[in-house]
Design an enzyme around this catalytic site. Sequence first.
Site, mmCIF file in Angstrom:
data_model
loop_
_atom_site.group_PDB
_atom_site.id
_atom_site.type_symbol
_atom_site.label_atom_id
_atom_site.label_comp_id
_atom_site.label_asym_id
_atom_site.label_seq_id
_atom_site.Cartn_x
_atom_site.Cartn_y
_atom_site.Cartn_z
ATOM 1 N N CYS A 64 -10.539 6.866 4.763
ATOM 2 C CA CYS A 64 -9.424 7.312 3.917
ATOM 3 C C CYS A 64 -9.903 8.186 2.764
ATOM 4 O O CYS A 64 -9.141 9.003 2.247
ATOM 5 C CB CYS A 64 -8.630 6.121 3.388
ATOM 6 N N HIS A 278 -8.175 0.791 -0.114
ATOM 7 C CA HIS A 278 -7.568 1.905 0.619
ATOM 8 C C HIS A 278 -7.122 2.988 -0.353
ATOM 9 O O HIS A 278 -6.992 2.747 -1.568
ATOM 10 C CB HIS A 278 -6.361 1.378 1.420
#
Length: 437
Positions: A64, A278
Amino acid sequence: MGRLVVGARGCAKGGAMSADLEDVRHLLWGRSGGKDPVFRSWSQGFSFSPHEPTALVQLEGGPCAVLAAVQAFILRSILCQRDSLDWRRVDPDGVDQLLIDAVTHIVCQAVDDLSDRAYVLVELPTQGEGIEAYVGPDFFHEELRVLPLETRAEVRHFFATHVSALRGTYGVLLLLYSLLASRGPANLLLEVNDPSEPLIDPEHGYGGQSLINLMLTGRAVSNVWDGDRHIDGMLLRGIERQSEVGFLTVMERARHCEVGACLKSPRQPVWLLASETHLTVLFSAESRLAGDWAPTEQARRVFRQFDADGGGFVPRALLPDVLAALGMTADGDFTDVLCEQLDPDGCGVVLESAFLRELCPPSEPLPSSFILYHYNGLSGSAPDGKVVYRVAQAFLEDEQDARSYEERPPVDILGCLQTKWPAIRLRWLAGAPPSLN
């Protein structure tokens, strides 16, 4: 293929893997050199959602740091074309152009402040134009080749002719290696706090803050505050200039870090949002949320460079230095008068609030209500498994009327945004609030 040939400015082309790429591999993966299953999780291309033409899809946890950053720069390109582009209805060719624009900007900004380096693009020629099969870390690294280029136009042309490689199995890694090779291992080692700590966590596979900052700003510094700081005899590097897209994190909400104005107030209203595990993206078409710094923001940033303890004040004796850093006159008479205005009680300190109120004219007020969009590339994090932009109506209250900061949720999207807008409220227009994870 032939053996290694030394090319422009110490880069390598043709033949075996260059020494620079060996160093890049070590910086990224550490002693492991990139082993499964972490390496496999990073073996993804840039593919787009069938439900949102400009939204990238993340297949597995891990990359990510690259995918969200590229998404942010895709959105930056969209916002720069907002008057001529229907961004919810972009055709495949238009999507390719947005991807090319984004990766070109990311690589080029890592070189633009260097006087003695070429752009270095990395390719995997033995896999051809369509890189579909997974071949593992050793074969991948043995087959990498580099191409030194001199101009931004050449970089863009390279990516334009290698779109299928970007979309193939190793697209994320080829961009990442191009970025690190262009910045150069020697520069990267000077920027990170701990050169022995790999940019990708070898156990969990997430990208560290240095990698996030490299993607966002072109420099692999490890901190998110403004400028460099000397702490306990160590030089710790921070963000040196206003970024194109920004960064906010729940870790600041938990008081574990300080995000400076360079990242918190970017030129475009696009921000990476970081949870503990994340990265997602928040953006808006409301131009008043970002832009070149207003005088107030610039003055605040300079003032805080002299506020060593973060207490919201500086010693009165430092006021001439603060004024000089802002390019303002610091002659004795003016400074004496200003000191009397800013410190009428003779306490020996100048408060930030008084300094900004006295020296900075009111800037254009923020809108009281605006639309925000949130992106999470993991389909498993979407309620129906569809990667789409989620929409919220945002409201900015008077901070004096807002509830206590301590009462607010610390780890959701709202808690993250309150590190920038303490009095913000959100109303999601469809369903429950999206996840930061």
